[in-house]
Enzyme design. Structure first.
Site, PDB file in Angstrom:
ATOM      1  N   ARG A   9      -7.742  -0.741  16.627  1.00 39.10           N
ATOM      2  CA  ARG A   9      -8.121  -0.336  15.302  1.00 39.10           C
ATOM      3  C   ARG A   9      -9.320  -1.408  14.881  1.00 39.10           C
ATOM      4  O   ARG A   9     -10.213  -1.467  15.587  1.00 39.10           O
ATOM      5  CB  ARG A   9      -7.036  -0.281  14.360  1.00 39.10           C
ATOM      6  N   LYS A  49       0.764  -1.260  -0.005  1.00 40.27           N
ATOM      7  CA  LYS A  49       0.028  -0.116   0.038  1.00 40.27           C
ATOM      8  C   LYS A  49       0.706   1.252   0.006  1.00 40.27           C
ATOM      9  O   LYS A  49       0.338   2.263  -0.448  1.00 40.27           O
ATOM     10  CB  LYS A  49      -1.122  -0.077   1.210  1.00 40.27           C
TER      11      LYS A  49
HETATM   12  C1  PLP Z   1      -0.480  -1.717   6.394  1.00 34.87           C
HETATM   13  C2  PLP Z   1      -0.886  -2.975   7.249  1.00 34.87           C
HETATM   14  C3  PLP Z   1       0.083  -3.984   7.353  1.00 34.87           C
HETATM   15  C4  PLP Z   1       1.411  -3.777   7.143  1.00 34.87           C
HETATM   16  O1  PLP Z   1       1.998  -3.044   7.999  1.00 34.87           O
HETATM   17  P1  PLP Z   1       4.034  -2.603   7.791  1.00 34.87           P
HETATM   18  O2  PLP Z   1       4.060  -2.059   9.260  1.00 34.87           O
HETATM   19  O3  PLP Z   1       4.104  -1.806   6.677  1.00 34.87           O
HETATM   20  O4  PLP Z   1       4.421  -3.883   7.872  1.00 34.87           O
HETATM   21  C5  PLP Z   1      -0.230  -5.097   7.974  1.00 34.87           C
HETATM   22  N1  PLP Z   1      -1.800  -5.483   8.413  1.00 34.87           N
HETATM   23  C6  PLP Z   1      -2.528  -4.613   7.979  1.00 34.87           C
HETATM   24  C7  PLP Z   1      -3.956  -4.850   8.445  1.00 34.87           C
HETATM   25  C8  PLP Z   1      -2.141  -3.187   7.473  1.00 34.87           C
HETATM   26  O5  PLP Z   1      -3.355  -2.411   7.216  1.00 34.87           O
END
Ligand code: PLP
Length: 354
Positions: A132, A38
C-alpha cells in the site's frame, strides 16, 4: 419511550480499559501508541476515552475527523495517517504530524507551513512488502535528503504499514528492516528520528514473539482498542473487552413460515440467484435493520439465532424456536467493517454509556 432503534451501544469505560491495558503492555517495551479513530469517525468521546487510557497521540485518516476532535479541545498530538495533496493548507493547520510518501505533497506542505509561520512534522512511510503506501527502501535516502531541504518541515520519524492490502505479516525480518533503515538514516543524514512506527493492530503477535524490538518505539492501534482483537486472525487479546460496541435492532415480524420460497425463482434484490434447501417450516424473524445500516456479513447475534439473509432495510433471522416476539430487541457483536458502517450510517443511533 424506549431507546431509539437501531442503535449502537458504546461503552466508554471498556474502550478506556482497552487503551489503558494496551498502552501499559506495549509500554513495557518502550513502545508508545497512537490511538486510531478513523473507524469511529473521530468521535471525540471515544478519542477522549483513549486519551484517558494513556494514549498520547490520536491518529486518523481524515481531516474532518481531526477537526472535530480539535474543536472539542482534547489535548493530544494529532496525526494524519493519509495525506491528500490538495488539502495541504488544512493539513498543516489541523494536524501536528502527517504521514507522507510523495515529494510533491511534502513541498506543498512545507509551502503551506511557511505561509502559516509554523513547522509541520512528518513521518515518512516506508514500503515493507504489503504494497500500500510507502517509499521503497532503495529510494529512502535520496528521498529523505530531499525532504530535509524543505524549510518548514521536520522529519520526526519513519513508519511501516503491513497487513492492510497484501495481508503481509509483521515479523522479525520486516521490523528489522525498518529498524536498520532508521539507524542508517541517522548515520548518514543530519537527523534524529523520534518515532519508528512499526505498524498497527496486526503487530500483536510480532510483539509477543520477538526478542529484539530494535528501534521500533511506536504502533498505531485502532481495532485492538475498539474491538479487543489482533488483526491477523482476529483472535481476542486476553485482558481486553471485545464487547465495547453492540448493535441493537428491533423485530418487526415474527412468524412461522416455510424455509423454501415458492413460485418461479429469479434474481433477488441485489441481482443474485440463490439456491435454497427445504428444511420445512421454521420460525422467521425480520429486523428493522439492513444494508443501509451495517455490512450484514460483519455482525453476529449474541444469542443463538442465525442470519439467513438481508436486503437494504430488512435482516432475516432463523429464530431457532426461541420465543422472541415483535417489538423485542436482538443484539449483535460487530467486526471492523460493521463498526465502520454503523458509525457512518445516519440511520443508526449512537448511544454512549459509561
Ligand atoms: C488504519 C490505520 C492504522 C490502524 O489500523 P488498526 O488495524 O485499526 O490498528 C494504522 N496505520 C495506518 C497507516 C492506518 O491507515
Amino acid at each position: 419511550m424506549g431507546k431509539p432503534l437501531p442503535r449502537v451501544e458504546i461503552s466508554i469505560s471498556k474502550i478506556r480499559e482497552n487503551a489503558s491495558f494496551l498502552a501499559r503492555l506495549y509500554g513495557t517495551k518502550g513502545i508508545s501508541l497512537m490511538g486510531v479513530t478513523k473507524a469511529v469517525l473521530g468521535e471525540p468521546k471515544i478519542s477522549e476515552a483513549m486519551i484517558h487510557g494513556g494514549v498520547r497521540w490520536i491518529a486518523d485518516s481524515r481531516l474532518e475527523n481531526i477537526a472535530k476532535m480539535r474543536a472539542q479541545g482534547l489535548a493530544a498530538r494529532y496525526v494524519l495517517l493519509r495525506t491528500p495533496l490538495s488539502s495541504a493548507e488544512s493539513v498543516v493547520a489541523l494536524a501536528d504530524v502527517s504521514f507522507n510518501t510523495e515529494l510533491e505533497t511534502l513541498k506543498s506542505l512545507s509551502h503551506r507551513a511557511h505561509l502559516q509561520n509554523i513547522i509541520h512534522q512528518v513521518v515518512i512511510m516506508v514500503e515493507l512488502g504489503d504494497l500500500r503506501e510507502g517509499v521503497l527502501p532503495t529510494d529512502l535516502f535520496s528521498f529523505v535528503r530531499e525532504v530535509l531541504t524543505l524549510p518548514c518541515l521536520e522529519v520526526i520519524g519513519i513508519g511501516g504499514n503491513l497487513a492492510c492490502y497484501g495481508g503481509v505479516h509483521p515479523d522479525e525480518k520486516n521490523m528489522a528492516v525498518l529498524s536498520e533503515l532508521a539507524n542508517q538514516l541517522e548515520r548518514e543524514l543530519p537527523l534524529r528520528l523520534e518515532l519508528v512506527s512499526g505498524g498497527n493492530s496486526a503487530n500483536y503477535d510480532w510483539f509477543r514473539e520477538t526478542k529484539d524490538f530494535g528501534r521500533i518505539n511506536n504502533l498505531r492501534i485502532g481495532e485492538s482498542i475498539l474491538l479487543g482483537c489482533e488483526t491477523l486472525s482476529r483472535k481476542p487479546i486476553s485482558g481486553l473487552n471485545v464487547d465495547a460496541f453492540q448493535l441493537v435492532a428491533e423485530i418487526i415480524e415474527a412468524k412461522t413460515k416455510p424455509s423454501m420460497p415458492y413460485g418461479q425463482l429469479g434474481q433477488d434484490a441485489f441481482g443474485v440467484v440463490k439456491g435454497f434447501k427445504d428444511k420445512g417450516q421454521m420460525q422467521r424473524l425480520i429486523l428493522a435493520l439492513g444494508r443501509q445500516d451495517v455490512t450484514v456479513v460483519g455482525i453476529q447475534p449474541t444469542s443463538p439465532l442465525e442470519i439467513i439473509g438481508a436486503s437494504s432495510d430488512h435482516v432475516l433471522l432463523d429464530g431457532k424456536n426461541t420465543d422472541l416476539q415483535v417489538g423485542d430487541e436482538v443484539r449483535f457483536s460487530l467486526d471492523y467493517g460493521a463498526l465502520l458502517a454503523v458509525m457512518t450510517s445516519p440511520f443508526v443511533h449512537k448511544r454512549y454509556h459509561a
